[in-house]
Design a protein around this motif. Structure first.
Motif, PDB file in Angstrom:
ATOM      1  N   CYS A 112      30.405  71.615  88.940  1.00 24.49           N
ATOM      2  CA  CYS A 112      29.800  71.265  87.657  1.00 24.49           C
ATOM      3  C   CYS A 112      30.859  71.151  86.554  1.00 24.49           C
ATOM      4  N   PHE A 113      31.743  72.121  86.471  1.00 22.95           N
ATOM      5  CA  PHE A 113      32.744  72.099  85.400  1.00 22.95           C
ATOM      6  C   PHE A 113      33.718  70.950  85.587  1.00 22.95           C
ATOM      7  N   HIS A 114      34.104  70.698  86.817  1.00 25.89           N
ATOM      8  CA  HIS A 114      35.024  69.589  87.073  1.00 25.89           C
ATOM      9  C   HIS A 114      34.453  68.276  86.538  1.00 25.89           C
ATOM     10  N   VAL A 115      33.179  68.039  86.783  1.00 21.64           N
ATOM     11  CA  VAL A 115      32.552  66.796  86.342  1.00 21.64           C
ATOM     12  C   VAL A 115      32.401  66.750  84.832  1.00 21.64           C
ATOM     13  N   LEU A 116      31.859  67.808  84.241  1.00 23.23           N
ATOM     14  CA  LEU A 116      31.587  67.787  82.805  1.00 23.23           C
ATOM     15  C   LEU A 116      32.876  67.808  81.984  1.00 23.23           C
ATOM     16  N   ARG A 117      33.889  68.500  82.465  1.00 23.82           N
ATOM     17  CA  ARG A 117      35.171  68.507  81.768  1.00 23.82           C
ATOM     18  C   ARG A 117      35.824  67.128  81.844  1.00 23.82           C
ATOM     19  N   ALA A 118      35.775  66.518  83.016  1.00 22.66           N
ATOM     20  CA  ALA A 118      36.347  65.182  83.169  1.00 22.66           C
ATOM     21  C   ALA A 118      35.625  64.173  82.274  1.00 22.66           C
ATOM     22  N   PHE A 119      34.318  64.273  82.202  1.00 17.81           N
ATOM     23  CA  PHE A 119      33.552  63.379  81.331  1.00 17.81           C
ATOM     24  C   PHE A 119      33.966  63.560  79.879  1.00 17.81           C
ATOM     25  N   ASP A 120      34.176  64.806  79.465  1.00 19.63           N
ATOM     26  CA  ASP A 120      34.615  65.075  78.089  1.00 19.63           C
ATOM     27  C   ASP A 120      35.973  64.425  77.811  1.00 19.63           C
ATOM     28  N   PHE A 121      36.885  64.524  78.775  1.00 23.73           N
ATOM     29  CA  PHE A 121      38.198  63.893  78.587  1.00 23.73           C
ATOM     30  C   PHE A 121      38.077  62.376  78.533  1.00 23.73           C
ATOM     31  N   ALA A 122      37.193  61.803  79.333  1.00 22.88           N
ATOM     32  CA  ALA A 122      37.017  60.353  79.299  1.00 22.88           C
ATOM     33  C   ALA A 122      36.473  59.901  77.950  1.00 22.88           C
ATOM     34  N   VAL A 123      35.495  60.632  77.446  1.00 22.14           N
ATOM     35  CA  VAL A 123      34.890  60.278  76.163  1.00 22.14           C
ATOM     36  C   VAL A 123      35.904  60.389  75.026  1.00 22.14           C
ATOM     37  N   THR A 124      36.739  61.410  75.072  1.00 20.28           N
ATOM     38  CA  THR A 124      37.629  61.686  73.939  1.00 20.28           C
ATOM     39  C   THR A 124      39.021  61.075  74.061  1.00 20.28           C
ATOM     40  N   LYS A 125      39.466  60.734  75.278  1.00 21.83           N
ATOM     41  CA  LYS A 125      40.865  60.342  75.456  1.00 21.83           C
ATOM     42  C   LYS A 125      41.070  59.020  76.198  1.00 21.83           C
ATOM     43  N   ALA A 126      40.008  58.298  76.557  1.00 20.68           N
ATOM     44  CA  ALA A 126      40.180  57.053  77.320  1.00 20.68           C
ATOM     45  C   ALA A 126      41.006  56.027  76.557  1.00 20.68           C
ATOM     46  N   ALA A 127      40.826  55.946  75.251  1.00 21.15           N
ATOM     47  CA  ALA A 127      41.598  54.989  74.453  1.00 21.15           C
ATOM     48  C   ALA A 127      43.081  55.320  74.480  1.00 21.15           C
TER      49      ALA A 127
ATOM     50  N   GLU B 235      48.659  66.137  83.661  1.00 21.16           N
ATOM     51  CA  GLU B 235      47.356  66.783  83.761  1.00 21.16           C
ATOM     52  C   GLU B 235      46.312  66.078  82.900  1.00 21.16           C
ATOM     53  N   VAL B 236      46.713  65.619  81.710  1.00 29.26           N
ATOM     54  CA  VAL B 236      45.769  64.912  80.839  1.00 29.26           C
ATOM     55  C   VAL B 236      45.374  63.575  81.456  1.00 29.26           C
ATOM     56  N   ILE B 237      46.360  62.847  81.996  1.00 30.09           N
ATOM     57  CA  ILE B 237      46.061  61.575  82.672  1.00 30.09           C
ATOM     58  C   ILE B 237      45.072  61.798  83.810  1.00 30.09           C
ATOM     59  N   TRP B 238      45.311  62.822  84.609  1.00 33.24           N
ATOM     60  CA  TRP B 238      44.420  63.125  85.735  1.00 33.24           C
ATOM     61  C   TRP B 238      43.007  63.405  85.252  1.00 33.24           C
ATOM     62  N   ASN B 239      42.870  64.209  84.189  1.00 40.45           N
ATOM     63  CA  ASN B 239      41.543  64.513  83.660  1.00 40.45           C
ATOM     64  C   ASN B 239      40.804  63.262  83.218  1.00 40.45           C
ATOM     65  N   ILE B 240      41.489  62.399  82.477  1.00 39.06           N
ATOM     66  CA  ILE B 240      40.844  61.187  81.972  1.00 39.06           C
ATOM     67  C   ILE B 240      40.432  60.283  83.130  1.00 39.06           C
ATOM     68  N   GLU B 241      41.341  60.109  84.076  1.00 39.31           N
ATOM     69  CA  GLU B 241      41.032  59.223  85.206  1.00 39.31           C
ATOM     70  C   GLU B 241      39.884  59.775  86.046  1.00 39.31           C
ATOM     71  N   GLU B 242      39.824  61.082  86.209  1.00 32.12           N
ATOM     72  CA  GLU B 242      38.698  61.670  86.923  1.00 32.12           C
ATOM     73  C   GLU B 242      37.391  61.376  86.188  1.00 32.12           C
ATOM     74  N   GLY B 243      37.427  61.430  84.867  1.00 30.55           N
ATOM     75  CA  GLY B 243      36.237  61.149  84.079  1.00 30.55           C
ATOM     76  C   GLY B 243      35.800  59.706  84.162  1.00 30.55           C
ATOM     77  N   LEU B 244      36.758  58.797  84.164  1.00 29.54           N
ATOM     78  CA  LEU B 244      36.423  57.373  84.211  1.00 29.54           C
ATOM     79  C   LEU B 244      35.855  56.950  85.563  1.00 29.54           C
ATOM     80  N   LYS B 245      36.105  57.734  86.596  1.00 30.99           N
ATOM     81  CA  LYS B 245      35.582  57.419  87.928  1.00 30.99           C
ATOM     82  C   LYS B 245      34.153  57.915  88.148  1.00 30.99           C
ATOM     83  N   LEU B 246      33.640  58.719  87.234  1.00 28.82           N
ATOM     84  CA  LEU B 246      32.342  59.357  87.444  1.00 28.82           C
ATOM     85  C   LEU B 246      31.202  58.336  87.464  1.00 28.82           C
ATOM     86  N   SER B 247      30.208  58.640  88.270  1.00 30.83           N
ATOM     87  CA  SER B 247      28.986  57.837  88.301  1.00 30.83           C
ATOM     88  C   SER B 247      27.904  58.551  87.498  1.00 30.83           C
TER      89      SER B 247
END
Length: 475
Positions: free
Chosen positions: A309-324, A336-348
């Motif tokens: 659960c945390f892996h998904v929700l944390r990754a989503f937060d990074f995608a929302v805040t840092k994708a740009a 580590e930041v790149i990994w977090n954002i990329e994990e978030g962008l892959k989420l369904s």
């Protein structure tokens, strides 16, 4: 002992009393801090950005009011974590992208602290964008643990914790998503509180209902922590999640002497390995409640979905805040930041649906758990302070972790359950490194949490072990 040293070693509550009585002035405190920072911060790098001119200007304006009418903090100086905007003060977020950023306006929390008589004199160090529980970045470098300068101060509020431990702050501001107030408190022998969602208002950014991250207080003892929580709390129209101020102060709650009737201790919440020495120290501390007639049992709520659960929700937060930033500034982001954002962008959408349902279930089970227990006690971190050159904890008690945040499960599980939690100093390892006990209450239960923490703090007798002068690594 010089008068400056007496001030530095005083509690925040005692300093506020002296400010209200007129025995000291805010300018006296700023002078003492500036000297202390010059003496010790070069060894630890806790407060890389100073703004004493701004603080003195605000102090002189505050002193135009009569003593006793200057707010809850009465002119007490406060450092702000370098993720949070302070108007006119360099705010880097620990990132080369923002190394020259000077915001024009402050976060509403900073405005609230200043309205309550706090004087902002420094920004405390943090890892890049608060990512990771080891405080280092490419702008200012690492923050070192004053108990052993070869060790990590944890993170992401590492600079704040070290400032408290070394006497360059009486109170300090921090933030917490996956333990960022609790882990550095544990590693540095001070107290850090993650409040309930909405307890402390802040300026919304990127998403109006972001709630994995909260802002909270850090201090050297529970009473000081409660004082700062009072000064940070309250409803604000700019933060739709913010809660009204309670009628009874958190400081009064901490001083109430109210003891819990039944507490639960768990060494691992059923989800993580734990260093045996840390488990032994925290178990012994929890058992001390029994001396006062409190029932202590080994139990924990069912939090089995926490890692997924945390892996998904944390990754989503990074995608929302840092994708740009990933699109436009990738070369200036740490891995580590790149990994977090990329994990978030892959989420369904299906993954997000599953994670939100898991969080809802864990929160419900935890609330039911607290029908039988007043507090839940665990280690605040699963290891003692680790070598500063290690970016994170890769394994513990023979288990290797899948990623750089999994070792934080014992704290981020509590984040997901929506509970207030603090780290209380509870003892030391054989090599003299601090260990913190995580104390958890049901949602919006800060008053009972602070009362129980103060009660145990008195039993353990570890209050007053800080501030310290930074210590070199043992030979």
């Amino acid at each position: 002992m010089s008068s400056d040293q007496v001030l530095i070693r005083s509690t925040a509550c005692a300093i506020v009393d002296q400010l209200n009585s007129g025995d000291v002035t805010p300018l006296d405190l700023l002078d003492a801090l500036e000297k202390r920072i010059a003496d010790v911060d070069g060894k630890t790098n806790a407060l890389p950005t100073l703004c004493f001119d701004r603080a003195r200007s605000h102090a002189k304006a505050l002193m135009q009011k009569p003593a006793g009418e200057r707010g809850l903090l009465a002119g007490l100086p406060i450092p702000i974590k370098d993720l949070t905007n302070v108007a006119g003060v360099r705010t880097t977020q620990g990132s080369p992208i923002y190394k020259n950023n000077i915001p024009a306006s402050s976060d509403i929390l900073v405005e609230l602290i200043e309205a309550n008589g706090g004087l902002i004199y420094a920004k405390s160090n943090t890892p890049e964008f608060g990512a990771g529980a080891n405080t280092f970045n490419e702008v200012f470098g690492p923050t070192l643990n004053p108990w052993d300068l070869s060790r990590s101060a944890a993170g992401s509020s590492g600079g704040a914790a070290v400032a408290l431990a070394t006497g360059t702050a009486w109170l300090a501001h921090g933030t917490d998503m996956g333990g960022s107030l609790r882990n550095p408190a544990s590693f540095c022998g001070i107290v850090g509180l993650r409040p309930s969602i909405g307890r402390v208002p802040h300026s919304p950014a990127f998403k109006i209902d972001r709630n994995l991250t909260v802002h909270g207080p850090m201090a050297r003892n529970v009473e000081d922590l409660a004082l700062f929580l009072d000064a940070m709390s309250g409803e604000h129209p700019a933060d739709p999640l913010s809660l009204p101020r309670l009628t009874i102060s958190f400081l009064s709650a901490a001083r109430s002497g109210k003891r819990p009737k039944r507490v639960a201790y768990s060494p691992d919440l059923g989800i993580t390995p734990v260093d045996p020495e840390v488990a032994a120290i925290t178990r012994k501390a929890a058992s001390r409640f029994a001396e006062a007639g409190v029932i202590v049992e080994e139990a924990h709520p069912d939090l089995r979905e926490a890692h997924e659960c945390f892996h998904v929700l944390r990754a989503f937060d990074f995608a929302v805040t840092k994708a740009a930033l990933l699109r436009n500034k990738r070369d200036q982001l740490k891995p580590e930041v790149i990994w977090n954002i990329e994990e978030g962008l892959k989420l369904s959408v299906e993954q997000l649906e599953r994670a939100e349902a898991q969080r809802l279930a864990m929160a419900a089970r935890t609330l039911e758990f607290f029908e039988n227990y007043d507090l839940l006690l665990t280690p605040a971190t699963i290891v003692p302070p680790f070598p500063i050159e290690h970016r994170y904890v890769a394994e513990c008690a023979g288990k290797k972790f899948d990623n750089y945040v999994e070792w934080l499960g014992i704290v981020y599980a509590i984040t997901l359950a929506c509970c207030p939690a603090l780290s209380l100093p509870c003892g030391f390892t054989a090599s003299g490194l601090p260990v913190g006990l995580q104390m958890v209450a049901p949602s919006r239960g800060e008053a009972q949490l602070l009362a129980g923490a103060k009660f145990l703090e008195d039993i353990l007798g570890v209050r007053g072990t800080t501030p310290i002068d930074p210590k070199a690594a043992p030979r």
